[in-house]
Design an enzyme around this catalytic site. Structure first.
Site, short mmCIF file in Angstrom:
data_model
loop_
_atom_site.label_atom_id
_atom_site.label_comp_id
_atom_site.label_asym_id
_atom_site.label_seq_id
_atom_site.Cartn_x
_atom_site.Cartn_y
_atom_site.Cartn_z
N GLN A 76 0.46 4.57 8.63
CA GLN A 76 -0.10 3.27 7.95
C GLN A 76 -0.42 2.57 8.88
O GLN A 76 0.26 2.07 9.89
CB GLN A 76 1.21 2.61 7.12
CG GLN A 76 0.75 1.50 6.22
CD GLN A 76 -0.21 1.77 5.17
OE1 GLN A 76 -0.11 3.01 4.53
NE2 GLN A 76 -1.25 1.20 4.82
N LEU A 77 -1.86 1.91 8.93
CA LEU A 77 -2.51 0.99 9.84
C LEU A 77 -2.64 -0.43 8.96
O LEU A 77 -2.73 -0.59 7.88
CB LEU A 77 -3.85 1.52 10.13
CG LEU A 77 -3.64 2.81 11.10
CD1 LEU A 77 -5.20 3.07 11.27
CD2 LEU A 77 -2.68 2.90 12.19
N TYR A 81 0.84 -1.03 0.01
CA TYR A 81 0.17 0.17 -0.02
C TYR A 81 0.69 1.16 0.00
O TYR A 81 0.51 2.29 -0.95
CB TYR A 81 -0.88 -0.03 1.15
CG TYR A 81 -2.12 -1.05 1.12
CD1 TYR A 81 -2.81 -1.23 0.08
CD2 TYR A 81 -2.45 -1.93 2.24
CE1 TYR A 81 -3.74 -2.37 -0.12
CE2 TYR A 81 -3.40 -2.71 2.22
CZ TYR A 81 -4.05 -2.95 0.97
OH TYR A 81 -5.08 -4.00 1.34
N LYS A 114 0.96 4.51 -2.50
CA LYS A 114 1.15 5.78 -2.30
C LYS A 114 2.26 6.78 -2.64
O LYS A 114 1.89 7.62 -3.10
CB LYS A 114 0.76 5.80 -0.85
CG LYS A 114 -0.56 5.58 -0.21
CD LYS A 114 -0.77 5.28 1.42
CE LYS A 114 -1.91 4.64 1.83
NZ LYS A 114 -2.12 4.27 3.27
N ASP A 160 -5.54 11.88 6.63
CA ASP A 160 -6.32 10.49 6.62
C ASP A 160 -7.67 10.65 7.40
O ASP A 160 -8.34 9.85 7.30
CB ASP A 160 -5.36 9.39 7.12
CG ASP A 160 -4.94 8.30 6.12
OD1 ASP A 160 -5.77 8.11 5.22
OD2 ASP A 160 -4.26 7.46 6.35
N GLY A 202 -20.80 -2.29 7.77
CA GLY A 202 -19.56 -2.12 8.41
C GLY A 202 -19.58 -0.85 9.17
O GLY A 202 -20.31 0.13 9.03
N ARG A 203 -18.99 -0.85 10.34
CA ARG A 203 -18.94 0.37 11.18
C ARG A 203 -17.47 0.66 11.73
O ARG A 203 -17.39 1.29 12.79
CB ARG A 203 -19.88 0.25 12.45
CG ARG A 203 -19.71 -1.06 13.26
CD ARG A 203 -20.63 -1.15 14.35
NE ARG A 203 -20.57 -2.58 14.72
CZ ARG A 203 -21.31 -3.02 15.96
NH1 ARG A 203 -21.78 -2.47 16.73
NH2 ARG A 203 -21.05 -4.21 16.11
N SER A 204 -16.45 0.27 10.66
CA SER A 204 -15.04 0.80 11.46
C SER A 204 -14.72 2.15 11.12
O SER A 204 -15.67 2.95 10.31
CB SER A 204 -14.11 -0.14 10.38
OG SER A 204 -14.00 0.54 9.01
N VAL A 262 -12.70 0.78 -5.85
CA VAL A 262 -12.38 1.59 -4.56
C VAL A 262 -11.23 1.91 -4.37
O VAL A 262 -10.58 2.91 -3.96
CB VAL A 262 -13.17 1.23 -3.64
CG1 VAL A 262 -12.82 2.10 -2.09
CG2 VAL A 262 -14.62 1.16 -3.72
#
Lengths: 315, 315
Positions: A119-120, A71, A75, A144, A191-193, A294
């Protein structure tokens, strides 16, 4: 329903004119390219106006996860193409929480950096609170949108005064490009993140949709999905949403990136979304593919998110 | 469905045993009294342990609105009954934004004050940003949960690490007292304000309900309401929700306080909620009256909200 400018919408080959039985594919690749081209032009203008100016981002990584490496390289590449100088700061997985915090503070205090991306997930062998880390990015550089200050502003509808997480921001852009108006529509978010589901719900709500938030405890998911004019899925479960569940003509946005075994490929696996594409394609009006939907938009929106900072701070 | 401890639930007189045709009334008066009694006991214990200790709240008012004066006097009275010292700081409607900010900073910095409540709406003749004012209350003293830091934490589901706005917190308590489990239920919230609708949605969502947020742009409100196992209304429109819309047996929580003309009363008006009580009472399983439902709970929860601060900071 198609806006004339929607150049990135394309019928699957051979399906022209059969939109009622096959969905229009929303290409994130084409849409993201347009965003990047516009940003590149803006950077060029800024540089011609302010000699020596360069937008600068820092991507902070803890540890060495393969997916994070991938990722981050995406970026960095996207930034380079636009003319943004992105620096990759990498801390070892043995870094303590204090060391991670110190890195963040030094970027917060560096006036030449316009945005900081953590970055997660954090890949650390020490006890490090992700919450504490993301909340220590100063809200003004939190491109972010992961700090609680930005989350709170978004949740209240102060969209013009906050950074918006890039995945849901990209989803909104893709929805916008279909030409389907969100106002008054029934949107369902699975989803609810804090990275996808929660900010997605806020964005749809403040675009005046009626929004239903579903998740792992939702009792009758197919029935909820069946009422969605607009469906956004960020569940993290391969192909869980079936085409039969969908309302005819729905806009379907799939944020899932799941690796499933596939003996027919060289790697032995392939990437699928959270939506069962083949069946959903029969029922939806518009659908994002995985990959190529996406994902590319997310990176483009991250770059775009930083834009207001370098336009403001760069002067 | 009634938990044995639900002493504040009562049938309307003469209706015992007919719960399937008439709703059980959820009394906020009784429930709030229990909260107050418990808090009073806690304050007593703290004072016997720490000599000279007194929980302290400040209520900051700008201007002189009649309704604000009434709400503040209710808060001061509730605090006094519990043993909380609540100070009413009143600034004139001519106060500048800087003067309001200065007042807030001085309370933020005063270690003997455990909570700061800014009475809304601000009644000022000067340009004063409500957003800026509520965001300047330090998050640790923001017992009303109106700062974006607290809103962000709630929105992400960090319920144990934030202050929760007192009206939705009171609604949750009333729902809890019915004995109806929220998990997996379909909850519908009408309204998306930062004081009621948005935090209510977050609380229901993180109690694992599937939550639909409706508002003024919702296309078919009766149909949305008809799917609600739990309905919370914070729309600010007198009696807009009709009993015919409701699902049989729904839990109906009415946050509305509206004054409507009534020639039969001495004042020429009466208070009604956002729900048409007479018809809703025929269909709901549980219903809050107006007045005497959410209102008293709001004040009790404000006092309870301050509790964790004086228990922590008071030592």
């Amino acid at each position: 329903m198609l806006s004339s400018g929607a150049r990135w919408l394309s019928m699957a080959p051979g399906l022209q004119g059969s939109r009622h039985t096959m969905a229009t594919v929303i290409s994130g690749k084409k849409a993201s390219r347009l965003v990047s081209e516009r940003l590149k032009e803006e950077v060029g203008k800024m540089r011609s106006q302010f000699s020596g100016f360069r937008p600068r981002l820092v991507v902070l990584q803890v540890g060495d996860r393969d997916d994070s490496n991938l990722y981050i390289s995406t970026k960095l590449k996207a930034a380079a193409e636009i003319g943004i100088e992105a620096t990759h700061v990498r801390l070892p997985s043995t870094a303590t929480q204090d060391e991670v915090l110190q890195s963040i503070v030094s970027v917060n205090q560096n006036p030449s950096v316009h945005g900081l991306i953590v970055q997660l997930p954090l890949d650390s062998v020490r006890p490090v609170s992700t919450e504490l880390i993301t909340d220590s990015v100063c809200p003004e550089k939190d491109v972010d949108g992961l700090s609680c200050v930005n989350a709170g502003k978004l949740s209240r509808g102060n969209l013009s005064d906050c950074f918006i997480p890039c995945t849901p921001n990209g989803c909104m852009e893709l929805i916008r490009q279909t030409g389907v108006s969100v106002l008054g529509k029934h949107a369902v978010v699975i989803g609810r993140s804090r990275i996808v589901g929660a900010p997605m719900r806020d964005l749809l709500l403040w675009s005046h949709a009626t929004v239903t938030s579903c998740h792992s405890r939702t009792a009758d998911l197919p029935a909820q999905v069946g009422r969605a004019d607009i469906l956004v899925v960020g569940a993290g479960r391969a192909e869980m949403v079936r085409g039969e569940w969908l309302k005819d003509g729905a806009v379907v946005i799939d944020c899932g990136i799941n690796h499933v075994p596939d003996r027919t490929t060289a790697s032995g696996k392939r990437v699928v979304g959270d939506v069962h594409y083949a069946s959903a394609n029969q029922r939806a009006g518009f659908i994002t593919p995985v990959p190529g939907g996406v994902g590319p938009m997310t990176v483009a929106m991250l770059m775009q998110g930083s834009e207001k900072n370098w336009r403001r701070l760069g002067r």
